[in-house]
Write an enzyme that holds these catalytic residues in place. Structure first.
Site, PDB file in Angstrom:
ATOM      1  CG  ASP A  47      -1.662   1.237   1.470  1.00 12.52           C
ATOM      2  OD1 ASP A  47      -2.368   1.668   0.534  1.00 12.52           O
ATOM      3  OD2 ASP A  47      -1.567   1.814   2.570  1.00 12.52           O
ATOM      4  CG  ASP A  49      -2.296   7.118   0.344  1.00 12.16           C
ATOM      5  OD1 ASP A  49      -1.323   7.378  -0.388  1.00 12.16           O
ATOM      6  OD2 ASP A  49      -3.467   7.339   0.019  1.00 12.16           O
ATOM      7  CE  LYS A 199      -5.360  -0.066  -1.853  1.00 12.80           C
ATOM      8  NZ  LYS A 199      -4.565   0.368  -0.680  1.00 12.80           N
TER       9      LYS A 199
END
Length: 295
Positions: A47, A49, A199
């Site tokens: 990921d 962020d 995702k």
């Protein structure tokens, strides 16, 4: 109009497949000079962020656009409220999510893909390059040194995500795909934003495309929203985790890595609260700003 759960799942699948196709298409071709034998069936998924980067990449991008007069920077604060409300309450309203998805990339309608890529290059240098977590970057390098491919997985536009991956020397990126025709954005997403279940679908899709054994793959994230992605691989690692993910990681015996100091954790946490909601609102404000300017 309400969206059924079946339609949401189908939209997530479409987004995941589109992201995987875009990621494979944009990944650089290996030049044959690798010193480490490639491990063809294992990979790592990160990921972005608050995992690879401090704060929200889309928020930093919105800040860069605001500096270029795409919209008024003051509009950022008002739209941050929805994300702050979610972070405090812990629940996402499906209607709010859908509205944010449509707003988040509608600002590119009528603009060229080339323009967005060029802006992404500039804004990465200005606002993102110094916000990479050294500890997470080292984890990614560990996988590269083992001959494994390393992919970013993020709701950020795939064009920006690919630039981040390239600058970090990674394999590529799975990101949100915006529809374009003849190099011009239509203002519509392909499926939906790459978030939550999307995702996981993207990771499955690229694993099928690249011949990966998901049992030998590793995924890293800070957010409980990414539990679907973390759950499809053999090894899940919580990086700078939010409280819910930390609790789940303990319950499932997942590894936890936290690169934040106490003060930095508070600051990054606040930035995270503001990030996605503010960015979605900011780009929507940008669209309204241009409409006012044209009228």
């Amino acid at each position: 109009m309400r969206t059924s759960s079946t339609e949401q799942i189908d939209s997530a699948k479409v987004a995941g497949r589109a992201s995987a196709e875009a990621a494979v298409a944009s990944a650089p071709v290996q030049d044959g000079t690798l010193t480490t034998p490639p491990d063809l069936t294992a990979a790592a998924f990160f990921d972005v962020d608050n995992t690879m980067m401090m704060g929200a990449s889309l928020f930093h991008f919105a800040r860069g656009l605001a500096a270029r007069k795409f919209f008024n920077p003051g509009d950022l604060a008002g739209f941050a409220w929805q994300q702050l409300k979610f972070r405090i309450g812990g629940r996402e309203n499906p209607q709010d999510i859908q509205a944010s998805r449509e707003q988040a990339l509608s600002f590119v309608a009528g603009r060229s893909v080339e323009e967005l890529v060029n802006l992404s290059e500039e804004i990465y240098d200005e606002l993102m390059a110094d916000r990479i977590w050294a500890g997470t970057r080292a984890l990614a390098q560990m996988h590269l040194d083992a001959g494994q491919r390393v992919w970013l997985v993020t709701a950020t536009p795939v064009e920006l995500a690919s630039i981040i991956a390239r600058r970090l020397g990674l394999t590529g990126a799975l990101g949100t795909v915006s529809e374009s025709e003849n190099g011009i954005y239509t203002g519509r997403l392909v499926g939906e934003m790459l978030h939550g279940r999307a995702k996981a679908h993207a990771v499955r899709a690229i694993a099928a495309s690249e011949g990966l054994d998901l049992r030998r793959c590793t995924a890293y994230s800070d957010s409980a929203n990414d539990i679907p992605m973390l759950s499809v691989v053999g090894t899940a690692v919580a990086v700078n985790p939010d409280q819910r993910l930390r609790e789940i990681a303990r319950a499932r015996d997942w590894e936890v890595r936290d690169f934040r100091t106490g003060r930095k954790a508070v600051r990054i946490g606040l930035n995270s609260m503001l990030g996605a909601g503010a960015a979605a609102g900011a780009v929507a404000a940008g669209l309204a700003y241009r409409r006012r300017d044209r009228s």
